[in-house]
Design an enzyme around this catalytic site. Structure first.
Site, mmCIF file in Angstrom:
data_model
loop_
_atom_site.group_PDB
_atom_site.id
_atom_site.type_symbol
_atom_site.label_atom_id
_atom_site.label_comp_id
_atom_site.label_asym_id
_atom_site.label_seq_id
_atom_site.Cartn_x
_atom_site.Cartn_y
_atom_site.Cartn_z
ATOM 1 N N ARG A 92 2.299 2.084 9.687
ATOM 2 C CA ARG A 92 1.289 2.571 8.747
ATOM 3 C C ARG A 92 1.348 1.831 7.423
ATOM 4 N NH1 ARG A 92 -1.346 6.679 6.587
ATOM 5 N NH2 ARG A 92 -0.904 7.023 4.386
ATOM 6 N N ARG A 121 -1.709 11.718 7.948
ATOM 7 C CA ARG A 121 -1.559 10.512 7.119
ATOM 8 C C ARG A 121 -2.920 9.897 6.727
ATOM 9 N NH1 ARG A 121 3.858 8.448 7.961
ATOM 10 N NH2 ARG A 121 3.587 7.508 5.921
ATOM 11 N N PRO A 122 -3.763 10.626 6.022
ATOM 12 C CA PRO A 122 -5.063 10.073 5.615
ATOM 13 C C PRO A 122 -4.894 8.926 4.621
ATOM 14 C CG PRO A 122 -4.668 12.163 4.535
ATOM 15 C CD PRO A 122 -3.546 11.971 5.491
ATOM 16 N N ASP A 124 -7.573 8.408 2.267
ATOM 17 C CA ASP A 124 -8.714 8.624 1.364
ATOM 18 C C ASP A 124 -8.421 8.219 -0.080
ATOM 19 O OD1 ASP A 124 -6.943 10.919 1.695
ATOM 20 O OD2 ASP A 124 -8.181 11.892 0.188
ATOM 21 N N LEU A 125 -7.174 8.398 -0.531
ATOM 22 C CA LEU A 125 -6.848 8.051 -1.928
ATOM 23 C C LEU A 125 -6.824 6.526 -2.111
ATOM 24 C CD1 LEU A 125 -4.063 10.727 -2.575
ATOM 25 C CD2 LEU A 125 -6.451 10.776 -3.353
ATOM 26 N N ASP A 308 11.853 12.405 2.777
ATOM 27 C CA ASP A 308 12.568 11.519 3.706
ATOM 28 C C ASP A 308 14.038 11.902 3.869
ATOM 29 O OD1 ASP A 308 10.788 8.483 2.723
ATOM 30 O OD2 ASP A 308 10.216 10.225 3.916
ATOM 31 N N ILE A 330 5.214 17.929 1.430
ATOM 32 C CA ILE A 330 4.564 16.620 1.540
ATOM 33 C C ILE A 330 3.937 16.460 2.913
ATOM 34 C CG2 ILE A 330 4.876 14.125 1.360
ATOM 35 C CD1 ILE A 330 5.410 15.578 -1.280
ATOM 36 N N ARG A 400 13.766 1.363 13.004
ATOM 37 C CA ARG A 400 12.644 0.979 12.130
ATOM 38 C C ARG A 400 13.107 0.960 10.670
ATOM 39 N NH1 ARG A 400 7.061 3.903 12.694
ATOM 40 N NH2 ARG A 400 6.904 2.590 10.855
HETATM 41 C C1 EPZ Z 1 5.547 6.674 1.615
HETATM 42 O O1 EPZ Z 1 4.536 6.875 2.566
HETATM 43 C C2 EPZ Z 1 6.796 6.334 2.407
HETATM 44 N N1 EPZ Z 1 6.554 5.132 3.212
HETATM 45 C C3 EPZ Z 1 7.157 7.499 3.326
HETATM 46 O O2 EPZ Z 1 8.380 7.160 3.965
HETATM 47 C C4 EPZ Z 1 7.382 8.740 2.468
HETATM 48 O O3 EPZ Z 1 7.671 9.837 3.299
HETATM 49 C C5 EPZ Z 1 6.114 9.008 1.650
HETATM 50 O O4 EPZ Z 1 5.788 7.861 0.850
HETATM 51 C C6 EPZ Z 1 6.290 10.195 0.701
HETATM 52 O O5 EPZ Z 1 7.369 9.948 -0.161
HETATM 53 C C7 EPZ Z 1 6.597 3.922 2.617
HETATM 54 O O6 EPZ Z 1 6.761 3.809 1.414
HETATM 55 C C8 EPZ Z 1 6.418 2.730 3.502
HETATM 56 P P1 EPZ Z 1 2.122 9.202 0.542
HETATM 57 P P2 EPZ Z 1 3.001 7.026 2.081
HETATM 58 O O7 EPZ Z 1 0.823 8.483 0.472
HETATM 59 O O8 EPZ Z 1 2.768 6.232 0.855
HETATM 60 C C9 EPZ Z 1 -1.038 12.523 1.456
HETATM 61 C C10 EPZ Z 1 9.857 6.832 5.722
HETATM 62 O O9 EPZ Z 1 10.419 7.674 6.426
HETATM 63 N N2 EPZ Z 1 -2.023 11.448 1.309
HETATM 64 O O10 EPZ Z 1 2.989 9.251 -0.684
HETATM 65 O O11 EPZ Z 1 2.134 6.791 3.237
HETATM 66 C C11 EPZ Z 1 -0.120 12.315 2.652
HETATM 67 O O12 EPZ Z 1 -0.711 12.822 3.826
HETATM 68 C C12 EPZ Z 1 8.392 7.004 5.387
HETATM 69 O O13 EPZ Z 1 10.405 5.825 5.208
HETATM 70 C C13 EPZ Z 1 -3.372 11.788 1.238
HETATM 71 O O14 EPZ Z 1 -3.741 12.963 1.297
HETATM 72 O O15 EPZ Z 1 2.970 8.569 1.709
HETATM 73 C C14 EPZ Z 1 1.111 13.085 2.250
HETATM 74 O O16 EPZ Z 1 0.902 14.454 2.518
HETATM 75 C C15 EPZ Z 1 7.764 8.171 6.132
HETATM 76 N N3 EPZ Z 1 -4.287 10.789 1.094
HETATM 77 C C16 EPZ Z 1 1.185 12.881 0.738
HETATM 78 O O17 EPZ Z 1 -0.131 12.491 0.333
HETATM 79 C C17 EPZ Z 1 -3.922 9.472 0.999
HETATM 80 O O18 EPZ Z 1 -4.806 8.610 0.853
HETATM 81 C C18 EPZ Z 1 2.147 11.802 0.313
HETATM 82 O O19 EPZ Z 1 1.867 10.674 1.092
HETATM 83 C C19 EPZ Z 1 -2.545 9.156 1.059
HETATM 84 C C20 EPZ Z 1 -1.613 10.158 1.208
#
Ligand code: EPZ
Length: 421
Positions: A92, A121-122, A124-125, A308, A330, A400
């Site tokens: 992703r 994992r949307p 949209d942001l 995490d 989260i 991974r």
């Molecule tokens: C990062 O993912 C990390 N991955 C994730 O680690 C980590 O769990 C996550 O941040 C939260 O800390 C990497 O950095 C590669 P988010 P990311 O966007 O950026 C929602 C691991 O195990 N959201 O911060 O994809 C989302 O669904 C991985 O190493 C929206 O609603 O996470 C979640 O509920 C897993 N719209 C929250 O925000 C969006 O456009 C935080 O997600 C984007 C996210």
């Protein structure tokens, strides 16, 4: 496929070292698309996700070299701006090539990443931020088609229903480095990995202020140059190793662990009764036989308790007598490890975004299945402390995001073997 076979009951003792941060490296690799020059990235962990991102960069026309934890990236003149489904769907994080491709080539075609086992994992942001910068976005056949004559800085609020977004902040920050004028990102993610990405970009010549705070200001520049950069240690691997020492009542020095990146985790572990000491080049987990106390935890954006590290903490609570409630704010579905821990005798009840852990005296070894990166880590910790033998299948999930975790644990005395399934 490999599996891990663990004979539990050994106190971990000795010294181990944290590798470079996966979640720093992945967006920083995407940022190399922003320049025509060579980039060198040091302390890069040798992970499946690292290789996945390098594969995508090669597809996009960059030459990549990776040895002894140093990555060298050189553009080869090809200017491809399409990241296909077959590559993006494997990881992703590769969606964060969208911002750099758009900024560099004024157009991009990137597959939507789809969901994964921990949630929908949307994105949209990400899309909201890029369209605020003037990109014309179209979603067709599972792809995002993006175009922009020239990106124009703007004031962008990136807060979502679950708070800030790490990779959306990264995507928008990278795109705005080459936009005209100033961009302000409100409700930006404050994770250390976002700070590391900002520092990488600043070293490339970007003008960024406020990284690490909820408001980041980026002054667009005409172009960015190559860099030689060392990424930060992986705070989640550090938390995992510290909790492996704690759950086995061991005595371990975790070198390169940075206490300032782990405040919420260290505070919670001290509440539980783990004895921790910040030393010059890491964190020392002092062995103790005193009874741990059950504690609740709520996962939150940084500097809150990291999602995490939730599975690893659940394993610790599963053998801490008393009741602890783990609230996942989260990823409310990030509880794949609950069923597997219960197969090892744990008494955990999941209710929506809550898991109620009824701590018991000991876990029993059993065959279990890894499902996502951090759940797998929670199962490894359970195997280390369980009575008897635990077999963890599908450990490609673990590979991974952890560099030779089994070898590091073996060096600390764990009876752990990697065998072919
Ligand atoms: C990062 O993912 C990390 N991955 C994730 O680690 C980590 O769990 C996550 O941040 C939260 O800390 C990497 O950095 C590669 P988010 P990311 O966007 O950026 C929602 C691991 O195990 N959201 O911060 O994809 C989302 O669904 C991985 O190493 C929206 O609603 O996470 C979640 O509920 C897993 N719209 C929250 O925000 C969006 O456009 C935080 O997600 C984007 C996210």
């Amino acid at each position: 496929m490999d599996k891990l076979v663990i004979e539990g009951g050994v106190r971990l003792v000795g010294t181990t070292e944290v590798s470079g941060s996966k979640n720093s490296l992945l967006p920083i690799l995407a940022a190399t698309l922003l320049t025509k020059d060579k980039c060198v990235i040091r302390n890069a962990p040798d992970l499946r996700d690292t290789l996945s991102m390098l594969r995508i960069l090669r597809f996009l026309g960059l030459n990549t070299d990776f040895k002894e934890n140093i990555i060298t990236i050189r553009p080869n003149g090809l200017e491809k701006y399409e990241a296909p489904y077959k590559l993006v769907s494997t990881m992703r994080a590769s969606f964060c090539v969208l911002g750099p491709l758009l900024a560099r080539y004024k157009k991009a075609k990137v597959s939507l990443p789809g969901g994964c086992i921990i949630g929908v994992r949307p994105v949209d942001l990400h899309l909201k931020g890029l369209s605020k910068l003037g990109a014309r976005l179209q979603i067709k056949e599972g792809y995002v088609f993006a175009e922009a004559k020239r990106l124009q800085g703007d004031h962008i609020y990136l807060g979502g229903p679950f708070g800030s977004s790490v990779l959306a902040t990264g995507n928008v920050m990278m795109a705005s480095t080459l936009a005209r004028g100033t961009t302000v990102i409100e409700s930006a993610a404050c994770e250390p990995e976002v700070v590391d990405l900002a520092r990488f970009l600043i070293k490339m010549g970007a003008k960024i202020k406020g990284e690490g705070s909820p408001t980041i200001e980026i002054q667009g520049v005409k172009e960015l140059h190559g860099v030689d950069y060392e990424i930060i240690p992986d705070r989640i691997e550090a938390a995992t190793l510290i909790m492996a020492a704690a759950v086995t009542r061991g005595e371990v020095l975790v070198k390169r662990a940075r206490a300032e990146h782990l405040t919420a985790v260290l505070e919670k572990l001290k509440d539980v009764g783990v004895t921790l000491k910040n030393v010059k080049d890491g964190i020392f987990v002092k062995g103790t036989q005193k009874k741990f106390k059950p504690f609740d935890v709520v996962t939150l954006p940084y500097p809150g308790f990291p999602t995490d590290a939730q599975a690893q903490f659940m394993t610790l609570m599963s053998i801490t007598e008393g009741i602890s409630v783990i609230t996942e704010k989260i990823y409310p579905d990030r509880f794949m490890h609950v069923a597997e821990l219960n197969r090892m005798g744990a008494q955990i009840k999941r209710e929506g975004p809550y898991a109620v852990v009824h701590g018991i005296k000991f876990l029993s070894g059993a065959p279990v299945m890894a499902s996502d990166l951090r759940a797998s880590a929670g199962l490894v910790l359970a195997g280390l402390v369980a009575r008897g033998k635990t077999e963890i299948s599908r450990i490609y999930h673990l590979d991974r995001g952890y560099e030779q975790l089994d070898a590091k644990l073996k060096k600390l005395g764990a009876r752990i073997e990697r065998v072919k399934e």
